[in-house]
Scaffold this motif. Sequence first.
Motif, PDB file in Angstrom:
ATOM      1  N   ILE A  73       0.830  -1.202   0.000  1.00 13.41           N
ATOM      2  CA  ILE A  73       0.000   0.000   0.000  1.00 13.41           C
ATOM      3  C   ILE A  73       0.871   1.260   0.000  1.00 13.41           C
ATOM      4  CG2 ILE A  73      -1.626   1.365   1.380  1.00 13.41           C
ATOM      5  CD1 ILE A  73      -2.858  -1.314   2.290  1.00 13.41           C
ATOM      6  N   ILE A  74       1.870   1.297   0.865  1.00  7.84           N
ATOM      7  CA  ILE A  74       2.752   2.464   0.941  1.00  7.84           C
ATOM      8  C   ILE A  74       3.515   2.636  -0.370  1.00  7.84           C
ATOM      9  CG2 ILE A  74       4.706   3.519   2.126  1.00  7.84           C
ATOM     10  CD1 ILE A  74       2.211   3.534   3.802  1.00  7.84           C
ATOM     11  N   HIS A  75       3.959   1.559  -0.966  1.00  9.33           N
ATOM     12  CA  HIS A  75       4.690   1.648  -2.229  1.00  9.33           C
ATOM     13  C   HIS A  75       3.789   2.146  -3.359  1.00  9.33           C
ATOM     14  CE1 HIS A  75       8.520  -0.935  -1.407  1.00  9.33           C
ATOM     15  NE2 HIS A  75       8.241  -0.120  -0.414  1.00  9.33           N
ATOM     16  N   GLU A  76       2.513   1.763  -3.343  1.00  5.61           N
ATOM     17  CA  GLU A  76       1.571   2.292  -4.329  1.00  5.61           C
ATOM     18  C   GLU A  76       1.453   3.802  -4.177  1.00  5.61           C
ATOM     19  OE1 GLU A  76      -0.590   0.778  -6.788  1.00  5.61           O
ATOM     20  OE2 GLU A  76       0.927  -0.786  -6.584  1.00  5.61           O
ATOM     21  N   LEU A  77       1.390   4.262  -2.945  1.00  2.00           N
ATOM     22  CA  LEU A  77       1.257   5.689  -2.661  1.00  2.00           C
ATOM     23  C   LEU A  77       2.493   6.466  -3.102  1.00  2.00           C
ATOM     24  CD1 LEU A  77      -0.058   8.162  -1.275  1.00  2.00           C
ATOM     25  CD2 LEU A  77       0.942   7.362   0.879  1.00  2.00           C
ATOM     26  N   LYS A  78       3.664   5.939  -2.809  1.00  2.00           N
ATOM     27  CA  LYS A  78       4.895   6.698  -3.033  1.00  2.00           C
ATOM     28  C   LYS A  78       5.467   6.560  -4.447  1.00  2.00           C
ATOM     29  CE  LYS A  78       7.984   6.979   0.207  1.00  2.00           C
ATOM     30  NZ  LYS A  78       8.996   6.656   1.252  1.00  2.00           N
ATOM     31  N   TYR A  79       5.330   5.387  -5.030  1.00  2.00           N
ATOM     32  CA  TYR A  79       6.083   5.125  -6.261  1.00  2.00           C
ATOM     33  C   TYR A  79       5.212   4.774  -7.475  1.00  2.00           C
ATOM     34  CZ  TYR A  79       9.605   4.673  -2.627  1.00  2.00           C
ATOM     35  OH  TYR A  79      10.405   4.903  -1.549  1.00  2.00           O
ATOM     36  N   LYS A  80       3.896   4.659  -7.283  1.00  2.00           N
ATOM     37  CA  LYS A  80       3.022   4.253  -8.386  1.00  2.00           C
ATOM     38  C   LYS A  80       2.039   5.353  -8.794  1.00  2.00           C
ATOM     39  CE  LYS A  80       4.683   0.025  -8.459  1.00  2.00           C
ATOM     40  NZ  LYS A  80       5.443  -0.517  -9.601  1.00  2.00           N
ATOM     41  N   SER A  81       2.306   6.571  -8.370  1.00  2.00           N
ATOM     42  CA  SER A  81       1.481   7.735  -8.747  1.00  2.00           C
ATOM     43  C   SER A  81       0.041   7.617  -8.277  1.00  2.00           C
ATOM     44  CB  SER A  81       1.524   7.949 -10.273  1.00  2.00           C
ATOM     45  OG  SER A  81       2.845   8.183 -10.708  1.00  2.00           O
ATOM     46  N   ARG A  82      -0.186   6.921  -7.181  1.00  2.00           N
ATOM     47  CA  ARG A  82      -1.541   6.772  -6.661  1.00  2.00           C
ATOM     48  C   ARG A  82      -1.712   7.650  -5.420  1.00  2.00           C
ATOM     49  NH1 ARG A  82      -3.755   0.691  -6.649  1.00  2.00           N
ATOM     50  NH2 ARG A  82      -5.640   1.894  -6.150  1.00  2.00           N
ATOM     51  N   GLU A  83      -1.746   8.940  -5.642  1.00  2.00           N
ATOM     52  CA  GLU A  83      -1.834   9.897  -4.544  1.00  2.00           C
ATOM     53  C   GLU A  83      -3.084   9.680  -3.698  1.00  2.00           C
ATOM     54  OE1 GLU A  83      -1.592  14.741  -3.831  1.00  2.00           O
ATOM     55  OE2 GLU A  83      -1.926  13.928  -5.844  1.00  2.00           O
ATOM     56  N   SER A 151      18.250  14.287  -1.272  1.00  2.00           N
ATOM     57  CA  SER A 151      18.906  13.087  -0.763  1.00  2.00           C
ATOM     58  C   SER A 151      18.158  11.848  -1.214  1.00  2.00           C
ATOM     59  CB  SER A 151      18.987  13.117   0.767  1.00  2.00           C
ATOM     60  OG  SER A 151      17.693  13.156   1.329  1.00  2.00           O
ATOM     61  N   GLN A 152      18.850  10.727  -1.123  1.00  2.00           N
ATOM     62  CA  GLN A 152      18.279   9.438  -1.476  1.00  2.00           C
ATOM     63  C   GLN A 152      17.189   9.070  -0.477  1.00  2.00           C
ATOM     64  OE1 GLN A 152      21.037   6.191  -1.045  1.00  2.00           O
ATOM     65  NE2 GLN A 152      20.354   5.221  -2.936  1.00  2.00           N
ATOM     66  N   ALA A 153      16.195   8.323  -0.917  1.00  2.00           N
ATOM     67  CA  ALA A 153      15.125   7.886  -0.021  1.00  2.00           C
ATOM     68  C   ALA A 153      15.705   7.089   1.136  1.00  2.00           C
ATOM     69  CB  ALA A 153      14.113   7.037  -0.777  1.00  2.00           C
ATOM     70  N   GLN A 154      15.128   7.261   2.330  1.00  2.00           N
ATOM     71  CA  GLN A 154      15.602   6.553   3.512  1.00  2.00           C
ATOM     72  C   GLN A 154      15.643   5.051   3.288  1.00  2.00           C
ATOM     73  OE1 GLN A 154      17.244   8.762   5.590  1.00  2.00           O
ATOM     74  NE2 GLN A 154      16.205   7.828   7.317  1.00  2.00           N
ATOM     75  N   ALA A 155      14.637   4.517   2.618  1.00  2.00           N
ATOM     76  CA  ALA A 155      14.545   3.075   2.427  1.00  2.00           C
ATOM     77  C   ALA A 155      15.699   2.533   1.579  1.00  2.00           C
ATOM     78  CB  ALA A 155      13.214   2.713   1.776  1.00  2.00           C
ATOM     79  N   LEU A 156      16.326   3.402   0.782  1.00  2.00           N
ATOM     80  CA  LEU A 156      17.391   2.968  -0.103  1.00  2.00           C
ATOM     81  C   LEU A 156      18.777   3.224   0.474  1.00  2.00           C
ATOM     82  CD1 LEU A 156      15.956   4.281  -3.489  1.00  2.00           C
ATOM     83  CD2 LEU A 156      15.728   1.989  -2.492  1.00  2.00           C
ATOM     84  N   LYS A 157      18.848   3.864   1.620  1.00  2.00           N
ATOM     85  CA  LYS A 157      20.130   4.170   2.238  1.00  2.00           C
ATOM     86  C   LYS A 157      20.618   3.001   3.087  1.00  2.00           C
ATOM     87  CE  LYS A 157      19.382   9.172   2.744  1.00  2.00           C
ATOM     88  NZ  LYS A 157      19.330  10.264   3.712  1.00  2.00           N
ATOM     89  N   ASN A 158      21.943   2.934   3.244  1.00  2.00           N
ATOM     90  CA  ASN A 158      22.431   1.978   4.218  1.00  2.00           C
ATOM     91  C   ASN A 158      22.365   2.603   5.608  1.00  2.00           C
ATOM     92  OD1 ASN A 158      24.742   3.651   4.639  1.00  2.00           O
ATOM     93  ND2 ASN A 158      25.793   2.660   2.926  1.00  2.00           N
ATOM     94  N   LYS A 159      22.639   1.811   6.632  1.00  2.00           N
ATOM     95  CA  LYS A 159      22.440   2.268   8.006  1.00  2.00           C
ATOM     96  C   LYS A 159      23.271   3.492   8.328  1.00  2.00           C
ATOM     97  CE  LYS A 159      22.348   0.567  12.766  1.00  2.00           C
ATOM     98  NZ  LYS A 159      22.573  -0.609  13.642  1.00  2.00           N
ATOM     99  N   GLU A 160      24.532   3.526   7.839  1.00  2.00           N
ATOM    100  CA  GLU A 160      25.406   4.651   8.163  1.00  2.00           C
ATOM    101  C   GLU A 160      24.885   5.946   7.536  1.00  2.00           C
ATOM    102  OE1 GLU A 160      26.419   1.710   7.088  1.00  2.00           O
ATOM    103  OE2 GLU A 160      27.325   0.981   8.958  1.00  2.00           O
TER     104      GLU A 160
END
Length: 217
Positions: A73-83, A151-160
């Motif tokens: 659901i969250i991915h549909e909202l953020k990345y699939k243009s389903r505002e 900046s890069q999306a949090q989900a795509l960042k490494n921990k550091e």
Amino acid sequence: MILDLFFPNRCLHCNRIIDAHLLVCNLCFEHIHFTHYTYFEDNFIKEKCKLLFPVENTYALMQFEKENVSRKIIHELKYKSREKVGKILADWTTERLDFQNEKPDLLVTVPLHSKKLKERGYNQLHLFTETLSEFYKIPFDHELIKRNYYSQAQALKNKENRLETENTFSITKHISGKNILLIDDVFTTGNTLASIAWEILKAGDNKVSVLVMAIDV
């Protein structure tokens, strides 16, 4: 409508045909892991936030687990243009979240950088927040916080790299004596929320609470 005949709305989890206003079918809805948090009691988010900044109250609608329905659901909202998914999530929130007699003074969203906003076309938090604002009769301000760097999306960042949030945000106007509800989509490390919260707290005699669509457990 003709479009509904040729392109029917389907459950984003199992692909069954469903009503146009729904996200998932009734069977898949039962698999959404709602947190059942209460706003004023201790919960997982509050314990995490307390390690990072002074927080008043916290709430999360869903659990953001690997391969579960809420993640889709969250991915549909953020990345699939389903505002419009934001409005549905807000409706689910209003069915479960009770501020009682201690409503926040202001709803504030985590901002996107202007470049990211142009790429996506919308901030995934805005419709969600505006729907909550209308229901609870609480004003919102999408412009109070500014993101200073792309900046890069949090989900795509490494921990550091997720820890690199210093000076990422700034406050755009004077605000003092307010109980502010800070709104984000997914709670991960809490570092983004902490960075914004400290800007709000430094600005004046403010209090900060947190609401997220989902918590990554």
